[in-house]
Enzyme design. Sequence first.
Site, PDB file in Angstrom:
ATOM      1  N   GLU A  16       1.573 -10.656   0.680  1.00 39.90           N
ATOM      2  CA  GLU A  16       2.045  -9.289   0.879  1.00 39.90           C
ATOM      3  C   GLU A  16       3.465  -9.357   1.151  1.00 39.90           C
ATOM      4  OE1 GLU A  16       0.546  -4.927   2.128  1.00 39.90           O
ATOM      5  OE2 GLU A  16      -0.193  -6.669   3.225  1.00 39.90           O
TER       6      GLU A  16
ATOM      7  N   ASP B 216      -1.043 -18.542  -3.911  1.00 40.54           N
ATOM      8  CA  ASP B 216      -0.792 -17.326  -4.650  1.00 40.54           C
ATOM      9  C   ASP B 216      -1.938 -16.712  -5.270  1.00 40.54           C
ATOM     10  OD1 ASP B 216       0.953 -15.342  -6.214  1.00 40.54           O
ATOM     11  OD2 ASP B 216       1.326 -16.904  -7.684  1.00 40.54           O
TER      12      ASP B 216
ATOM     13  N   ASP C 269       0.823  -1.367   0.159  1.00 39.71           N
ATOM     14  CA  ASP C 269       0.043   0.060  -0.036  1.00 39.71           C
ATOM     15  C   ASP C 269       0.896   1.325   0.138  1.00 39.71           C
ATOM     16  OD1 ASP C 269       1.067  -0.172   2.536  1.00 39.71           O
ATOM     17  OD2 ASP C 269      -0.959  -1.095   3.415  1.00 39.71           O
TER      18      ASP C 269
ATOM     19  N   HIS D 200       0.517  -9.347  -3.419  1.00 39.49           N
ATOM     20  CA  HIS D 200      -0.614  -8.155  -2.952  1.00 39.49           C
ATOM     21  C   HIS D 200       0.273  -6.988  -2.957  1.00 39.49           C
ATOM     22  CE1 HIS D 200      -4.191  -6.945  -0.527  1.00 39.49           C
ATOM     23  NE2 HIS D 200      -3.057  -6.202  -0.213  1.00 39.49           N
TER      24      HIS D 200
END
EC number: 3.2.1.4
Length: 534
Positions: A493, A484, A82, A432
């Site tokens: 992540e 995955d 993020d 991710h």
Amino acid sequence: MSDVSGRFVVAAAVVAVSLAMAAAAAAHDYGEALSKSLLYFEAQRSGRLPYNQRVRWRGHSGLTDGLEQGVDLVGGYYDAGDHVKFGLPMAFTVTMLSWSVLEYGEEIAAAGELGHALHAIKWGTDYFIKAHTHPNVLWTQVGDGDSDHYCWQRPEDMTTSRHAYKVDAENPGSEVAAETAAAMAAASIVFRRAGDAHYAHLLLHHAQQLFEFGDKYRGRYDESVEVVKNYYPSSSGYKDELLWAALWLHRATGRREYLDYAVDNADDFGGTGWAVSEFSWDIKYAGLQVLASKLLVEEKHLSSQQREVLEKYRSKAEYYVCSCMGRNPGGAAHNAGRTPAGLLFIRPWNNLQYVSNAAFLLTVYSDVLSYLSLPLLCPDPDAAADEAAPAAADAGEVLEFARSQADYILGTNPMATSYLVGYGEAYPRRVHHRAASSASYARDRDFIGCLQGFDSWYSAAAENPHDLVGAVVGGPNGNDVFTDHRGAYMQTEACTYNTAPMVGVFSRLMELERRRRGEDAPPSSTSPVAEDDL
């Protein structure tokens, strides 16, 4: 002798341990793993990217960070997939990168990667200099985790809040102040050795101010910056960070006052009391216990009291090492968990962060044991005080266990999958990660809206357009099974602090393999990196 007068030179005993491990060495290319690990940090950069940026699918981002508060907070690292800049894990990342270079800088230089390692450290420390705007003010976060997670956008397209948060005398944050002090102190040693005395002095100046701030105005940072509680809460409090920072400042300055701080507060702050099975961005006890143990090797003029307390630190370091290796008496209550295939398993969410940190600490501690010519002791807590503990392992076995964890990450596991992205043939393809899962900003500058990315990229079954090379993902579950899928964020992540300690581990193992093959060290230069290149 402190680090001021020179780096800890691995003794001849360490070389002997390395040679003894020849038969068990794995057929992994640790040099390749090292190079790719350092590349990953370029994918995590925030701010205006340099001309020599190697990850070309990234672009400039966060160019107005801090503008709302009237401070320049452009730069630094995004912690994971993020776009929030969290100060505590970012500082820990830089500390571990710096420690890797301090321990294994010659090996990194021999691989031709020292310049990249210094770049990775400096990208973080340049940001910390900006964030430390006053002796008692540190900006600790940019962005809001809740709103950020609501969107799936490239960092170049961010529309979420970039509000900045700080700690100060009225709203203290000792954990983040002390960890940032540790990072800047460790980095100051790195850059002093690299020949940049001016930058090293600047970092040390900030480190000393931040330590004084964190110690004088004590308080938990997640009580002052409450928005961080859902993401990076402090479970161990701030006393471990204060001890950790004091030891790093002692190494950086050689000043007795910092060593005295770690010695005088060892009991009250838990440094010689906490016996732990994990080391992380939150819980620093095992790391500071290993760091204190190294002083028994490096310092030649310790007082009897200092040596006694440092030995207490070392006994707790041995508990941690014994726990990782499953050698502590008392069963599961005193030993770290394992998967059926032997991977350390602490928690389901991003477990490989604990594995990479353990691999690093055990690698460093094996060198300590070699230098001291001592075995690893795992005493029974119920044994009589005068009963000597039997030797549980030698230095070679400790290093071998660290190698086994690194090899698992590189693909020696039941899934035959490398959890270092880009290494080997099979590795996670759906990490991710907002930027890696979206179209390259360099090729497609059409704006991606907040929710648009969920439909176009997050939910897609296709592989990510870009490999997040060098990222260590969260890893498999407790049964060695890995999914995955971008939605399996606990496993797919990656975080900066997963990869940072592996820089040191891969460097040490690369040297181990070279010695196993009987090769001479390749020509390398540890000469200063030009300031213009940094």
